[in-house]
Scaffold this active site. Structure first.
Site, PDB file in Angstrom:
ATOM      1  N   CYS A 161       0.921  -1.128  -0.031  1.00 36.37           N
ATOM      2  CA  CYS A 161       0.069   0.110   0.063  1.00 36.37           C
ATOM      3  C   CYS A 161       0.645   1.411  -0.101  1.00 36.37           C
ATOM      4  O   CYS A 161       2.023   1.477   0.663  1.00 36.37           O
ATOM      5  CB  CYS A 161      -0.802  -0.057   1.181  1.00 36.37           C
ATOM      6  SG  CYS A 161      -2.137  -1.186   1.366  1.00 36.37           S
TER       7      CYS A 161
HETATM    8  P1  XMP Z   1      -0.736  -7.626   2.689  1.00 34.12           P
HETATM    9  O1  XMP Z   1       0.120  -7.053   3.705  1.00 34.12           O
HETATM   10  O2  XMP Z   1      -1.309  -9.013   3.363  1.00 34.12           O
HETATM   11  O3  XMP Z   1      -1.773  -6.891   2.557  1.00 34.12           O
HETATM   12  O4  XMP Z   1       0.174  -7.952   1.621  1.00 34.12           O
HETATM   13  C1  XMP Z   1      -2.912  -7.179   1.657  1.00 34.12           C
HETATM   14  C2  XMP Z   1      -3.898  -6.156   1.627  1.00 34.12           C
HETATM   15  O5  XMP Z   1      -3.546  -4.789   1.157  1.00 34.12           O
HETATM   16  C3  XMP Z   1      -4.586  -4.078   0.735  1.00 34.12           C
HETATM   17  N1  XMP Z   1      -4.289  -3.690  -0.824  1.00 34.12           N
HETATM   18  C4  XMP Z   1      -3.984  -2.468  -0.878  1.00 34.12           C
HETATM   19  N2  XMP Z   1      -4.114  -1.214  -0.360  1.00 34.12           N
HETATM   20  N3  XMP Z   1      -3.171  -0.289  -2.403  1.00 34.12           N
HETATM   21  C5  XMP Z   1      -3.470  -0.298  -0.918  1.00 34.12           C
HETATM   22  O6  XMP Z   1      -3.548   0.896  -0.422  1.00 34.12           O
HETATM   23  C6  XMP Z   1      -3.415  -1.348  -3.082  1.00 34.12           C
HETATM   24  O7  XMP Z   1      -3.009  -1.193  -4.137  1.00 34.12           O
HETATM   25  C7  XMP Z   1      -3.588  -2.358  -2.460  1.00 34.12           C
HETATM   26  N4  XMP Z   1      -3.675  -3.664  -2.857  1.00 34.12           N
HETATM   27  C8  XMP Z   1      -4.161  -4.360  -1.785  1.00 34.12           C
HETATM   28  C9  XMP Z   1      -5.888  -4.986   0.739  1.00 34.12           C
HETATM   29  O8  XMP Z   1      -6.515  -4.495   1.848  1.00 34.12           O
HETATM   30  C10 XMP Z   1      -5.463  -6.492   0.879  1.00 34.12           C
HETATM   31  O9  XMP Z   1      -6.093  -7.397   1.427  1.00 34.12           O
END
Ligand code: XMP
Length: 344
Positions: A189
């Site tokens: 993120c």
């Molecule tokens: P982890 O830390 O497990 O997180 O890899 C997965 C979660 O990250 C979120 N997610 C995003 N948040 N931009 C964001 O701000 C993105 O491009 C993005 N892609 C995923 C989402 O909640 C996921 O489950």
């Protein structure tokens, strides 16, 4: 609202008196929504490099659930969901199960979301997740209202992502059956950098769990089984995993061969790469993309994580997640250093 916010590395759980005789006897079953249960508290994230049918079926076989992502045509998503629904129906019979096995799929909060949701339910989904970066939004209110009227009564709705008690109160009042909690804490993120918004995960969960009575899924920033344990100890019913299970055989995407090893791609849902691949407008980029080492089968990875979680419950003196309520302490920077191997 408390002004100082903590995340997983800021706390450590305090061991409690335990009568747990064997970690094998620890029950990790939990609710993922009001109506649906899972046998292990893990949910695969609805990202296009994390969860399609292969991941969801593999997780269902070990008692978890995967959320089929929405970055594909309705037809394609229906196909993926029908594969999971068929496998889940077979599992229900094979395990002589007395609870319905959840089949989860994501939709957005505008465009074709309502028709998509109705079709997904016909294909066998029983949980619809409204996948929106800022879930405390009028569009989500409208979407929940609409879907609650449109879909059969046995369909549960998970809404998010949210990071405040006010949001949890509203989403619950609007009719959500589960909450997806965490803003800006995911491994890829850039929301907090680009917008300044987001709440570190421990405080975010505490604020929401203090007021809600529906199941909470802790999402983003889970890097190890210790983080899963901390989220569950705070009262989350389940955790949603991205990076921890991306790079496995069952995650979508080809294995990439490099001179120094095997890799797979992992990309943020709001990354430039995801937007480009799916022909979306290349604006409002709030995520990164990368390659991560290939990890082999997801069952092996999950078993390792569950060993850690069961061990955590043993330290916490709990035979099941309901009883897992250890205290925590806030650690200093020196405490964080001490918490990691520091001889090497
Ligand atoms: P982890 O830390 O497990 O997180 O890899 C997965 C979660 O990250 C979120 N997610 C995003 N948040 N931009 C964001 O701000 C993105 O491009 C993005 N892609 C995923 C989402 O909640 C996921 O489950």
């Amino acid at each position: 609202m408390n002004k100082q916010a903590l995340t997983y590395d800021d706390i450590q759980l305090v061991p409690s008196y335990s009568t747990v005789t064997s970690r094998k006897n620890i029950d990790l079953s939990t609710k993922v929504t009001k109506r649906y249960s899972i046998q292990i508290p893990l949910v695969a994230s609805c990202m296009d490099t994390v969860c399609e049918s292969e991941m969801a079926v593999a997780l269902a076989e070990i008692g978890g659930v995967g959320c089929i992502h929405r970055f594909m045509s309705v037809q394609h998503q229906l196909h993926e969901v029908s594969i999971v629904a068929k496998a889940a129906a077979d599992l229900f019979i094979k395990n002589n199960s007395n609870t319905t096995i959840p089949v989860m799929a994501a939709v957005g909060a505008n465009g074709d979301y309502a028709e998509r949701a109705a079709e997904l339910v016909k294909a066998g989904a029983n949980i619809i997740l409204i996948d929106v970066a800022h879930g405390h939004h009028e569009n989500v209110k409208t979407a929940i209202n609409h879907l609650k009227k449109l879909l059969p009564a046995h369909i549960d709705i998970i809404a998010g992502n949210i990071a405040s008690a006010a949001a949890a109160k509203d989403l619950e009042a609007w009719g959500a059956d589960g909450l997806r909690v965490g803003v800006g804490g995911g491994s890829l993120c850039t929301t907090r950098i680009k917008t300044g918004f987001g709440v570190p995960n421990v405080t975010c969960l505490e604020n929401i769990l203090a007021i809600t009575s529906i199941p909470v899924m802790a999402d983003g920033g889970i890097r190890a089984s210790g983080d899963i344990a901390k989220a569950l100890a705070l009262g989350a019913s389940s955790v949603m995993l991205g990076s921890l299970i991306a790079g496995t055989k069952e995650a979508p995407g080809q294995i990439i061969e490099k001179p120094n090893g095997l890799y797979k791609r992992y990309r943020g849902a709001a990354s430039l790469e995801t937007k480009t691949v799916h022909g979306q407008e290349q604006r409002n980029v709030e995520g990164e993309s990368t390659v991560i080492p290939f990890k082999g089968g997801v069952k092996f990875v999950v078993e390792g994580l569950l060993d850690g979680v069961r061990s955590a419950l043993s330290y916490g003196g709990a035979n099941n997640l309901k009883a897992f309520k250890p205290e925590y302490v806030i650690v200093t920077h020196a405490g964080q250093t001490e918490a990691k191997p520091h001889l090497l």
